[in-house]
Structures are given as C-alpha cells and as structure tokens.
Scaffold this motif. Sequence first.
Motif, PDB file in Angstrom:
ATOM      1  N   THR A   1       5.693   8.462   4.744  1.00 18.88           N
ATOM      2  CA  THR A   1       5.021   8.651   3.460  1.00 18.88           C
ATOM      3  C   THR A   1       5.966   8.294   2.336  1.00 18.88           C
ATOM      4  OG1 THR A   1       3.707  10.462   4.386  1.00 18.88           O
ATOM      5  CG2 THR A   1       3.841  10.325   1.970  1.00 18.88           C
ATOM      6  N   TRP A   2       5.514   7.420   1.445  1.00 19.55           N
ATOM      7  CA  TRP A   2       6.252   7.123   0.218  1.00 19.55           C
ATOM      8  C   TRP A   2       5.556   7.850  -0.921  1.00 19.55           C
ATOM      9  CZ3 TRP A   2       5.616   3.368   3.953  1.00 19.55           C
ATOM     10  CH2 TRP A   2       6.780   2.756   4.422  1.00 19.55           C
ATOM     11  N   ASN A   3       6.300   8.734  -1.608  1.00 18.69           N
ATOM     12  CA  ASN A   3       5.814   9.441  -2.792  1.00 18.69           C
ATOM     13  C   ASN A   3       6.291   8.647  -3.998  1.00 18.69           C
ATOM     14  OD1 ASN A   3       4.820  12.040  -1.511  1.00 18.69           O
ATOM     15  ND2 ASN A   3       6.875  11.853  -0.682  1.00 18.69           N
TER      16      ASN A   3
ATOM     17  N   GLY B   1       1.380   8.448  -6.981  1.00 17.54           N
ATOM     18  CA  GLY B   1       0.521   8.463  -5.805  1.00 17.54           C
ATOM     19  C   GLY B   1       1.349   8.368  -4.551  1.00 17.54           C
ATOM     20  N   ILE B   2       0.680   8.225  -3.431  1.00 20.04           N
ATOM     21  CA  ILE B   2       1.369   8.093  -2.152  1.00 20.04           C
ATOM     22  C   ILE B   2       0.833   6.886  -1.392  1.00 20.04           C
ATOM     23  CG2 ILE B   2       1.806  10.582  -1.951  1.00 20.04           C
ATOM     24  CD1 ILE B   2      -0.340  10.518   0.340  1.00 20.04           C
ATOM     25  N   VAL B   3       1.677   6.393  -0.501  1.00 22.29           N
ATOM     26  CA  VAL B   3       1.279   5.395   0.492  1.00 22.29           C
ATOM     27  C   VAL B   3       1.747   5.942   1.832  1.00 22.29           C
ATOM     28  CG1 VAL B   3       1.557   3.039   1.333  1.00 22.29           C
ATOM     29  CG2 VAL B   3       1.554   3.469  -1.119  1.00 22.29           C
ATOM     30  N   GLN B   4       0.855   5.989   2.819  1.00 20.98           N
ATOM     31  CA  GLN B   4       1.213   6.461   4.153  1.00 20.98           C
ATOM     32  C   GLN B   4       0.965   5.364   5.175  1.00 20.98           C
ATOM     33  OE1 GLN B   4      -0.989  10.138   4.876  1.00 20.98           O
ATOM     34  NE2 GLN B   4       0.976  11.196   4.886  1.00 20.98           N
ATOM     35  N   MET B   5       1.959   5.181   6.028  1.00 22.31           N
ATOM     36  CA  MET B   5       1.879   4.190   7.095  1.00 22.31           C
ATOM     37  C   MET B   5       1.995   4.894   8.442  1.00 22.31           C
ATOM     38  SD  MET B   5       4.564   1.112   8.001  1.00 22.31           S
ATOM     39  CE  MET B   5       4.134   0.004   6.666  1.00 22.31           C
ATOM     40  N   GLU B   6       1.089   4.542   9.345  1.00 23.49           N
ATOM     41  CA  GLU B   6       1.164   5.024  10.725  1.00 23.49           C
ATOM     42  C   GLU B   6       1.755   3.914  11.575  1.00 23.49           C
ATOM     43  OE1 GLU B   6      -1.958   7.376  13.277  1.00 23.49           O
ATOM     44  OE2 GLU B   6      -2.405   5.219  13.342  1.00 23.49           O
ATOM     45  N   ILE B   7       2.759   4.269  12.376  1.00 26.15           N
ATOM     46  CA  ILE B   7       3.394   3.321  13.290  1.00 26.15           C
ATOM     47  C   ILE B   7       3.220   3.880  14.701  1.00 26.15           C
ATOM     48  CG2 ILE B   7       5.529   2.127  13.900  1.00 26.15           C
ATOM     49  CD1 ILE B   7       6.512   2.873  11.020  1.00 26.15           C
ATOM     50  N   THR B   8       2.716   3.059  15.616  1.00 27.13           N
ATOM     51  CA  THR B   8       2.476   3.550  16.968  1.00 27.13           C
ATOM     52  C   THR B   8       2.773   2.467  18.002  1.00 27.13           C
ATOM     53  OG1 THR B   8       0.839   4.592  18.437  1.00 27.13           O
ATOM     54  CG2 THR B   8       0.011   2.930  16.895  1.00 27.13           C
TER      55      THR B   8
ATOM     56  N   SER C   1      -3.101   6.431  -2.345  1.00 29.76           N
ATOM     57  CA  SER C   1      -3.662   7.076  -3.531  1.00 29.76           C
ATOM     58  C   SER C   1      -2.973   6.568  -4.799  1.00 29.76           C
ATOM     59  CB  SER C   1      -3.527   8.599  -3.422  1.00 29.76           C
ATOM     60  OG  SER C   1      -2.159   8.974  -3.494  1.00 29.76           O
ATOM     61  N   LEU C   2      -2.439   5.361  -4.747  1.00 23.76           N
ATOM     62  CA  LEU C   2      -1.795   4.767  -5.917  1.00 23.76           C
ATOM     63  C   LEU C   2      -2.849   4.393  -6.951  1.00 23.76           C
ATOM     64  CD1 LEU C   2       0.740   2.357  -4.159  1.00 23.76           C
ATOM     65  CD2 LEU C   2       1.173   4.666  -5.026  1.00 23.76           C
ATOM     66  N   PRO C   3      -2.452   4.318  -8.229  1.00 24.09           N
ATOM     67  CA  PRO C   3      -3.396   3.834  -9.243  1.00 24.09           C
ATOM     68  C   PRO C   3      -3.961   2.466  -8.845  1.00 24.09           C
ATOM     69  CG  PRO C   3      -1.466   4.771 -10.304  1.00 24.09           C
ATOM     70  CD  PRO C   3      -1.164   4.723  -8.830  1.00 24.09           C
ATOM     71  N   SER C   4      -5.227   2.247  -9.122  1.00 29.07           N
ATOM     72  CA  SER C   4      -5.900   1.022  -8.659  1.00 29.07           C
ATOM     73  C   SER C   4      -5.326  -0.246  -9.275  1.00 29.07           C
ATOM     74  CB  SER C   4      -7.401   1.114  -8.947  1.00 29.07           C
ATOM     75  OG  SER C   4      -7.624   1.239 -10.345  1.00 29.07           O
ATOM     76  N   VAL C   5      -4.624  -0.134 -10.403  1.00 27.40           N
ATOM     77  CA  VAL C   5      -4.046  -1.322 -11.043  1.00 27.40           C
ATOM     78  C   VAL C   5      -2.688  -1.698 -10.451  1.00 27.40           C
ATOM     79  CG1 VAL C   5      -5.278  -1.049 -13.215  1.00 27.40           C
ATOM     80  CG2 VAL C   5      -3.058   0.085 -12.903  1.00 27.40           C
ATOM     81  N   TRP C   6      -2.155  -0.866  -9.573  1.00 27.82           N
ATOM     82  CA  TRP C   6      -0.878  -1.155  -8.926  1.00 27.82           C
ATOM     83  C   TRP C   6      -1.099  -2.012  -7.683  1.00 27.82           C
ATOM     84  CZ3 TRP C   6       2.529   3.846  -8.445  1.00 27.82           C
ATOM     85  CH2 TRP C   6       2.811   4.350  -9.716  1.00 27.82           C
ATOM     86  N   ASP C   7      -0.027  -2.687  -7.271  1.00 23.63           N
ATOM     87  CA  ASP C   7       0.002  -3.390  -5.989  1.00 23.63           C
ATOM     88  C   ASP C   7       1.184  -2.875  -5.187  1.00 23.63           C
ATOM     89  OD1 ASP C   7      -2.181  -5.260  -6.367  1.00 23.63           O
ATOM     90  OD2 ASP C   7      -0.886  -6.294  -7.811  1.00 23.63           O
TER      91      ASP C   7
END
Length: 167
Positions: free
Chosen positions: A110-112, A93-100, A46-52
């Motif tokens: 989750t990175w806030n 925003g946040i970035v979430q990664m699933e590791i399995t 859910s980061l701003p669209s202009v971010w990478d």
Amino acid sequence: IISQSFLLQQNNIGISGQSAATEFSEFTYLEALSNDVLTWNIIDDSLPSVWDYSFCFPTCYNIGVSSGSLNIIGGQEYLLNCHIYPNNNSGEGIVQMEITNGNETTEIVTWNVVAGGVGFVNDFFSEKKEINKIYNLNGQVVNQFSPNQIYIIELKNGSFIKTFVNN
C-alpha cells in the motif's frame, strides 16, 4: 512442502510531494526466495481522479497499466516503485497492489500518498495543548517534523488527523 517464494521489504509506504511537481515516487524491494512467476494487479486506487500513477517493477510501465507479470529468480531483489503525477492538484489517497504467485503466496503493498498542502502542521501549533502525540508513518512517536513527510496527529479527545509537512 509449500514455501513462500517471495517477500516484500515494506508493505506500507508513504509518498509525499508537492502538487506542482511533475512526478514523485517511493519504492521498496521484492526479494525472490525461489524461482517463480508472479502476477501483480492494482486492487484499490483512491487517488484524486485528476492524478495519474505508474509503476516500475522492475520494468517501467506506462501510465494506466494496472497489472502485469514478473519472472523471479531466487536470491535476486526486484525494485517496486510507484510514481505519482499530481498534475498541479493537491490531495491524498492510496494505491494498493496485490502480488501473487497464484498458489500459496500473496502480498499486498500500500502506498499512502499526499501531494501539496493537505493539512498543514502550522495550523496545529496554535492548538498544541490539544495534541497528545505525533506519529510518523512507521508508527514511531516524533518530536520534530521533517519536510515532505506525512504525520498522524493524535488529539487529546482521541481523534486523529493526517497531515503533510511541506517545508
């Protein structure tokens, strides 16, 4: 017997920095409890669209890579780092990664993320009588602020405000 093959040292990580910064990052470690093959995938962004953003796990991937795999060896630790590139734009925003491992073990990290002047604390000092408690991202009550950190302010009316302290 089914056992967990890995675990994360932290599942909820705060990242904060200046919007003018080229890049900022925060990391955790994955601890391998046994040999296994893991896959990872970004499940929320859910980061701003202009971010990478990009990841090192432990190999550093190019911007835009949102999945991969990792062979782990029991007893080893593996760096998991999220890099944020705000491109001179404030936001959050946040970035979430699933590791399995595809079987019995799935972890989500989750990175806030906050960049730039989102919700300056100075705005609240004049309204200090309205503040009930201030929390860091570990849920601990704090009495003073540190620069480049995210805080949650609980107001006496029961609402919450997320804020980033620049300096």
